[in-house]
Design an enzyme around this catalytic site. Structure first.
Site, PDB file in Angstrom:
ATOM      1  N   GLU A   6      -3.618   7.391  -4.022  1.00 38.14           N
ATOM      2  CA  GLU A   6      -3.478   6.135  -3.290  1.00 38.14           C
ATOM      3  C   GLU A   6      -3.362   4.973  -4.255  1.00 38.14           C
ATOM      4  O   GLU A   6      -4.126   4.890  -5.214  1.00 38.14           O
ATOM      5  CB  GLU A   6      -4.698   5.940  -2.388  1.00 38.14           C
ATOM      6  CG  GLU A   6      -4.621   4.701  -1.515  1.00 38.14           C
ATOM      7  CD  GLU A   6      -5.907   4.495  -0.721  1.00 38.14           C
ATOM      8  OE1 GLU A   6      -5.897   4.741   0.489  1.00 38.14           O
ATOM      9  OE2 GLU A   6      -6.933   4.103  -1.329  1.00 38.14           O
ATOM     10  N   TYR A  66       0.855  -1.194   0.000  1.00 42.27           N
ATOM     11  CA  TYR A  66       0.000   0.000   0.000  1.00 42.27           C
ATOM     12  C   TYR A  66       0.883   1.233   0.000  1.00 42.27           C
ATOM     13  O   TYR A  66       1.922   1.263   0.665  1.00 42.27           O
ATOM     14  CB  TYR A  66      -0.878   0.009   1.254  1.00 42.27           C
ATOM     15  CG  TYR A  66      -1.627   1.303   1.478  1.00 42.27           C
ATOM     16  CD1 TYR A  66      -2.950   1.447   1.067  1.00 42.27           C
ATOM     17  CD2 TYR A  66      -1.008   2.385   2.103  1.00 42.27           C
ATOM     18  CE1 TYR A  66      -3.633   2.640   1.260  1.00 42.27           C
ATOM     19  CE2 TYR A  66      -1.693   3.583   2.296  1.00 42.27           C
ATOM     20  CZ  TYR A  66      -3.003   3.705   1.878  1.00 42.27           C
ATOM     21  OH  TYR A  66      -3.676   4.882   2.064  1.00 42.27           O
TER      22      TYR A  66
END
Lengths: 289, 370, 289, 370
Positions: B185, B100
């Site tokens: 993101e 991530y």
């Protein structure tokens, strides 16, 4: 006494010839603010409300010795106006515009930090120091009076509501400061509380917070050092997560910014958190006993 | 403004972030073409909500032949309140590992903020704190490759992956800056074939900065009525109660919802009519509230810049032109209070001065109407 | 004594596993430099020339307490390497690469200024302090010896020529520093002279300048304050205007950077300007009398 | 790297700098088309030298009919040693006033530097200092519109022109940064129809940064032999003397020219063979010197990183492969000096150790050869 803004500040109005700038120049002067000049490129040499207009902050500072400025330009020009002020020696800067891009705000507050300048806003109603008889902002003049309470708020109208209630309850204010409703603004609760700590006339502080961000949680860590009673009202109890409640900053995102978390942190740090705005004045009166 | 995944991927791809081959699919027939072109693919619903996978919004098509049927299952489906109108067909990745990474703004620190995790593919809030590496960006310095490389080492990455991660964070920060992003993101950031690749992507752009990104397609998110009121330039959120609310200022509007709820009522909306709105926009906003068919309308005004007589005029204008067929509770104090209260009184509307009393009355009327 | 670089500096080599990095690590250690670590991403944990290799400057500083670093990476990676060093606490940075884009150099030196760090280069041969037995650079070891002369040069090989002549004439050096041949570099003649002023062991200074820019003219203004004899040799007497003589900085452009202007300024300020490199040693000997 | 005016204008136009309509013209026929399209136009020789106008490189064509003849006058002409191969046809401006503005780097201050003048159209060196306004840019701040506006007021501009000048300087600084410029110059910056417009433009790009501007066309400036040697990665400048010179390091090469001139000789070139060159490139460089047919070749090496034996090997290799038909003077000291000197001695070449003696000998031999 007061924090940040005193009667000695010589104030410029950037964007003074616009509607908003002109109206609030009048209001500020009516309140007693020492407005020494206005900026409006191309209109240097004229006057507005009896105040000289300059082409640039540089000229105005040179001629008037101004050290503070309030900005009323459209958001797209806010960064330019802020840097013009900062690079020309302005050390107290109030940024009224809303919808200033966050990247611009980051640039402005970073530069101010490097220069040791104070930025209030953007998207703020400004700052008023009733005991000093001066203000830089768009708040109504009649709702304040001098007294022992410091007020720091994220939101404008809500702070008017609360300041007026304090005034009506006989509880005047040292300074009322609007941090601004944007995600990134010049002041944090902590930075303002730090000023209130050093002001001997401020005997209690009212924090007007709201959902979004972690400013209230961070501020709670400072309350012990503040050493003065704090009453907090937090707006947004009934607001759902994931929705922006008007202010760009007022949004519960991914679990951050809930009212519950803020209330817990402040209560644990010794603040009196009231549930409704009309409960603030009584809580302050008790705190001052 | 949130961008759909396919738009976010387009932006990231242009910036040099590795993304899998993919294309937009609007019909089952296009799904077939897409899978024929890029091979076995994931067909992903393009909606602005998280958790698409679990909700059935992502399915795989191994061959062009099966693609139309798979696409048909998703196209038109309802996903957390959004109808799926478009898919993104993306080459299936042979994922070895999921990480991530995101760039956002830390409001408190007033700085950009990079967050990375050795565990990806789930919402970052659900990841164990020990797996997360956080780092602020000094805007005076920006992000150079060493910055992300150091984060990579902290995540336990090494060699090629650490180098790629350093380059990736530099590029993501570039996108964050260039596109005025609130959030960039990549989740999951996949390791496939030994290299990093962005398997999913989010890109939210600062609404206040949209004026300098004229090239970006506008993505409007909200209910039809929300979009309509926002077109008036007002902040509006639709809720599920029965008391329509208008106040001036975002804080006052939130506090008004709070007060209504405090007395047991249920707000139907959030509406900030602005700190200094004049007659016309206030009337338009009020008109929208009427059109929502609430049980009660509660107008809560503290006149600072807003003038109470302007608000009164707006109310009377709406009553004359379109009518207000439900009970109306008005709280009106501050600038030009007397003039406003008198205008309303002449028209038979009595205004309150206490917010608490007014809120209580609005709740009482709503209960009566049920 | 010496300026800027002493035997106490703990030195890192960024790009140590490359050909150049490896060769000069060996040379530096042979001279006595306290090389405590090398940086080579992905090769952390290995050793080169008996020196531990780290993945990052951060790791190396943490493990070794290094405070200086010499950079041997390709020009395109120089900015990254420099910032990695500066942001991780390195305060003496020698940048060997040539062809570093000027914008990158501006960014590096500006950041170093903010952090109070010293940058030497880019496009420099580095710095050597013979009396301290340490160097950070690519200069040949055998041509220097300790003594009373400070040398500051824009150019590498030419400074070797002159340092060797000094050494052969029995005139050793406190420190020999290469500013670098690029238009924008960390040091100016003035900043280096300022260090030589404070070094009691430096009794005379040799400036090796060249055409291009105004560094020599600016330096001339400092000579009075320096208070030590200066001998200057300036290269480029026979170079035509408008042509870049190897160094990106060595070009007479639009009337700026002529040898004549430099020579006049330095002579007027009391420096002894010699015409040919082989005249330097004699002039220094005279100056030291 | 210097860009031709038309390329500079293209870059500036994209960045939002106001430029007159214009197009590239390679033939008289194209000149006709161009003038037909944009109206009365200046036909400007695209060469990388200043003072084109005075030298006859700029002429006006009022009608499409006269354009081919005008173009023919300039195309192919010799302008300060450059043959004109291309024109830029640009709409004739009705110029009310000429200003000057440039962004460059101030080496001493290590900062970007903006210079403006109320007198334009001539070389800035020839402008009275009182007419010039100078200002450094703090790279931490960059350039925002107020910066240029303040300069404009100092130049005596006001109103619209001051505002336009503020916007212009911001854009020029953007180009300076984005294109790694050494110089962005608009001279003259015309006032036409009450607005600013870039009448002429220079854009020089930092050679070291070309790798990140792959989109820019490469403009090679230099004599054929200069271009050839630079392709070897060596710094080379052709001069007009008869003693070919090779040294290692730019400073040494300059000092070698100085020494030759000092003794009354005339250098034929500047050649920096590099601070640490090995056998092969040194041999190639020497080969180029031979091909220039000098009277003497003078090799001046101080071996620091460069190894003297490598230099000796290179010399011998060139002598064997292509021959060195002119007198060769070698000065060789430093690293591996003995090995190098011995290698040369075996081949009958004696090396000098003193630069002064060697330079004097090279000059003597050149005089002999005349």
């Amino acid at each position: 006494m007061a924090i940040m803004l005193t009667r000695h500040h010589k104030i410029l109005v950037q964007g003074m010839t616009g509607n908003q700038g002109q109206f609030h120049t009048r209001q500020m002067r009516a309140y007693g603010s020492n407005v020494v000049g206005g900026i409006s490129p191309g209109k240097g040499g004229t006057e507005v409300e009896g105040v000289p207009v300059f082409n640039s902050v540089r000229d105005a500072v040179r001629e008037t010795g101004a050290d503070a400025s309030i900005v009323f330009v459209p958001a797209a020009f806010a960064k330019d106006a802020a840097f013009e002020a900062l690079e020309n020696g302005i050390r107290l800067l109030v940024m009224i515009p809303e919808h200033v891009p966050v990247q611009d705000s980051i640039a402005i507050v970073t530069r101010a930090e490097d220069l040791g300048a104070t930025v209030i806003g953007p998207n703020t109603f400004g700052i008023i120091s009733p005991g000093e008889g001066t203000k830089m902002g768009i708040m109504p003049n009649h709702i304040y009076k001098p007294g022992p309470v410091g007020v720091v708020a994220r939101s404008g109208t809500l702070s008017y509501e609360i300041a007026f209630a304090l005034t009506n309850a006989g509880l005047g204010q040292t300074t009322v400061l609007g941090m601004g409703g944007d995600p990134v603004v010049g002041q944090t609760f902590i930075s303002v509380l730090h000023h209130f700590k050093s002001d001997p006339d401020t005997r209690a502080v009212v924090m007007v917070g709201e959902i979004g961000g972690r400013a209230e949680e961070e501020a709670s860590l400072y309350l012990k050092e503040l050493g003065k009673p704090v009453v907090a009202y937090l707006a947004g109890r009934a607001s759902p997560p994931g929705k922006r409640m008007g202010h760009a900053g007022a949004i519960i995102e991914r679990g951050v910014g809930t009212l519950d978390s803020k209330e817990k942190a402040l209560t644990a740090a010794g603040a009196r958190v009231v549930t409704m705005p009309w409960e603030v004045a009584d809580a302050v009166r008790e705190a001052l006993r | 403004m949130k961008l759909y995944e396919y738009l976010a991927k387009e932006v990231l791809g242009k910036a040099g972030v590795p993304i899998p081959p993919g294309r937009v699919v609007d019909t089952p027939a296009e799904a077939k073409e897409a899978v024929a072109a890029i091979g076995p693919a994931a067909l992903k619903a393009q909606v602005l909500v998280g958790g698409r996978g679990k909700a059935g919004g992502i399915k795989f098509a191994a061959t062009p032949e099966e693609a139309p049927a798979v696409a048909s299952q998703i196209l038109g489906m309802d996903l957390k309140g959004y109808t799926v109108e478009r898919l993104y067909a993306e080459a299936k990745l042979d994922i070895e590992r999921e990480l991530y990474v995101s760039v956002t703004t830390d409001r408190g620190a007033k700085r950009p903020f990079v967050m990375a995790s050795s565990e990806g593919g789930v919402e970052i809030e659900d990841v164990d704190d020990a797996a997360i590496v956080r780092r602020h960006v000094d805007p005076r310095v920006g992000v150079l490759p060493y910055f992300g490389k150091e984060m990579a080492y902290d995540l336990g990455l090494d060699g090629t992956l650490a180098r790629e991660f350093g380059a990736l964070v530099e590029k993501l920060y570039g996108v964050y800056q260039e596109y005025d992003a609130e959030l960039v993101e990549i989740n999951p950031l996949a390791v496939a074939g030994g290299h990093l690749v962005a398997a999913d992507a989010r890109l939210n752009v600062d609404d206040s900065a949209l004026y300098r990104h004229k090239g970006l397609p506008r993505v409007d998110e909200g209910t039809p009525i929300e979009l309509k009121v926002r077109d008036l330039g007002l902040a509006f959120v639709e809720l599920d109660g029965d008391i329509a609310i208008m106040a001036n200022g975002a804080g006052m509007a939130m506090a008004t919802l709070d007060a209504v709820q405090h007395f047991g009522g249920r707000p139907k909306n959030f509406l900030d009519a602005g700190g200094g709105a004049s007659v016309e926009p206030t009337a338009e906003a009020l008109g929208v509230l009427v059109s929502m068919n609430p049980r009660v309308i509660f107008v809560n005004i503290f006149g600072g810049i807003t003038r109470c007589d302007d608000v009164a005029k707006a109310i009377l204008q709406v009553r004359e032109t379109r009518g207000i067929p439900v009970p109306l509770v008005v709280r009106l104090v501050g600038t030009n209070e007397q003039a406003g209260v008198e205008l309303l009184a002449k028209a038979g509307i009595s205004a309150y001065s206490e917010m608490a009393v007014a809120a209580k009355e609005a709740v009482r009327l709503a209960e009566e109407g049920r």
